[in-house]
Design a protein around this motif. Structure first.
Motif, PDB file in Angstrom:
ATOM      1  N   LYS A 155     -25.658  25.945   7.188  1.00  0.00           N
ATOM      2  CA  LYS A 155     -27.059  25.661   6.855  1.00  0.00           C
ATOM      3  C   LYS A 155     -27.877  26.948   6.812  1.00  0.00           C
ATOM      4  CE  LYS A 155     -26.925  21.016   8.852  1.00  0.00           C
ATOM      5  NZ  LYS A 155     -27.306  20.197  10.007  1.00  0.00           N
ATOM      6  N   ILE A 190     -19.736  16.873   4.730  1.00  0.00           N
ATOM      7  CA  ILE A 190     -20.690  16.495   3.674  1.00  0.00           C
ATOM      8  C   ILE A 190     -21.372  15.177   4.043  1.00  0.00           C
ATOM      9  CG2 ILE A 190     -20.929  15.791   1.245  1.00  0.00           C
ATOM     10  CD1 ILE A 190     -18.455  17.671   0.699  1.00  0.00           C
ATOM     11  N   GLU A 191     -20.556  14.215   4.445  1.00  0.00           N
ATOM     12  CA  GLU A 191     -21.055  12.880   4.796  1.00  0.00           C
ATOM     13  C   GLU A 191     -22.058  12.927   5.947  1.00  0.00           C
ATOM     14  OE1 GLU A 191     -18.773   9.206   6.696  1.00  0.00           O
ATOM     15  OE2 GLU A 191     -17.898   9.816   4.766  1.00  0.00           O
ATOM     16  N   LYS A 192     -21.815  13.785   6.923  1.00  0.00           N
ATOM     17  CA  LYS A 192     -22.692  13.900   8.089  1.00  0.00           C
ATOM     18  C   LYS A 192     -23.916  14.787   7.859  1.00  0.00           C
ATOM     19  CE  LYS A 192     -19.016  13.115  11.443  1.00  0.00           C
ATOM     20  NZ  LYS A 192     -18.122  13.732  12.437  1.00  0.00           N
ATOM     21  N   GLY A 193     -23.950  15.429   6.672  1.00  0.00           N
ATOM     22  CA  GLY A 193     -25.082  16.303   6.360  1.00  0.00           C
ATOM     23  C   GLY A 193     -24.946  17.702   6.924  1.00  0.00           C
ATOM     24  N   TYR A 194     -23.748  18.061   7.383  1.00  0.00           N
ATOM     25  CA  TYR A 194     -23.510  19.416   7.910  1.00  0.00           C
ATOM     26  C   TYR A 194     -23.353  20.439   6.787  1.00  0.00           C
ATOM     27  CZ  TYR A 194     -21.987  16.968  12.236  1.00  0.00           C
ATOM     28  OH  TYR A 194     -21.895  16.183  13.342  1.00  0.00           O
ATOM     29  N   ALA A 196     -23.917  21.101   2.529  1.00  0.00           N
ATOM     30  CA  ALA A 196     -24.537  20.658   1.277  1.00  0.00           C
ATOM     31  C   ALA A 196     -23.475  20.438   0.207  1.00  0.00           C
ATOM     32  CB  ALA A 196     -25.552  21.695   0.799  1.00  0.00           C
ATOM     33  N   LYS A 197     -23.644  19.374  -0.543  1.00  0.00           N
ATOM     34  CA  LYS A 197     -22.694  19.061  -1.618  1.00  0.00           C
ATOM     35  C   LYS A 197     -22.877  20.051  -2.740  1.00  0.00           C
ATOM     36  CE  LYS A 197     -20.460  15.416  -3.916  1.00  0.00           C
ATOM     37  NZ  LYS A 197     -19.627  14.376  -3.509  1.00  0.00           N
TER      38      LYS A 197
END
Length: 197
Positions: A155, A190-194, A196-197
């Motif tokens: 991030k 990605i699913e957990k928002g850790y 970025a796609k």
């Protein structure tokens, strides 16, 4: 009085203690601080011991892999840690690390200097099964830390999943199971928002 050989070995050991002061971009579990190169190397050595059973080529010499993972970042004492996603900093990385290898391994007795420099070069070239496994671990270990710190470093640096996939794409060549694991870890991040796609 110590022999010249033992004196050189002890001087090398004293010098590589500086690896404990070289900080990487990854954070340790809990995210309180960045990981050091020494911590990274130790963690990779443990991974080599535990995960060696998943390597496709069962003849891989795990002792050789252990030596490589413990030696591969020693050059960063002089060259500093180059963030894997920093293309600009990577431009002169090879040159900086070559100079560092020359200075650091020269501290050792001649036979060990040749062996350790050879191991470092083998890791860099990634042409043997041992070097490919060591390199896969060098990518898997930070991936684990990113998972454990909710992607804190990703991030901070704006890293996307495509870069992480690209960096880890060769893992499947050395191990189907570890390749699957990498895929699952990235998808989960990605699913957990850790990440970025």
């Amino acid at each position: 009085m110590s022999s010249e050989r033992l004196t050189k070995q002890m001087n090398f050991l004293a010098e590589i203690d500086k690896l404990k002061q070289i900080y990487r971009q990854n954070f340790i579990t809990g995210g309180q601080r960045n990981e050091t190169d020494a911590e990274h190397s130790w963690h990779m050595a443990m991974m080599a011991i535990l995960l060696g059973e998943y390597v496709k080529d069962r003849s891989v010499n795990i002792l050789q892999v252990l030596k490589m993972v413990l030696i591969h970042d020693i050059v960063e004492i002089d060259a500093g840690d180059t963030y894997c996603f920093d293309e600009r900093a990577g431009l002169d990385k090879a040159e900086r690390e070559q100079r560092a290898a020359k200075r650091l391994f020269r501290l050792l007795p001649e036979d060990q200097a040749a062996e350790y420099n050879g191991l470092w070069e083998e890791f860099e070239r990634q042409q043997t099964a041992e070097a490919c496994f060591a390199a896969a671990l060098d990518r898997l270990q930070p991936l684990l830390l990113h998972q454990l710190t909710a992607g804190k470093a990703w991030k901070q640096h704006g890293i996307t999943s495509s870069k992480v996939y690209e960096r880890n794409k060769r893992t499947r060549e050395i191990s189907t199971e570890l390749g699957d694991l990498v895929q699952e870890m990235i998808e989960s991040a990605i699913e957990k928002g850790y990440l970025a796609k």
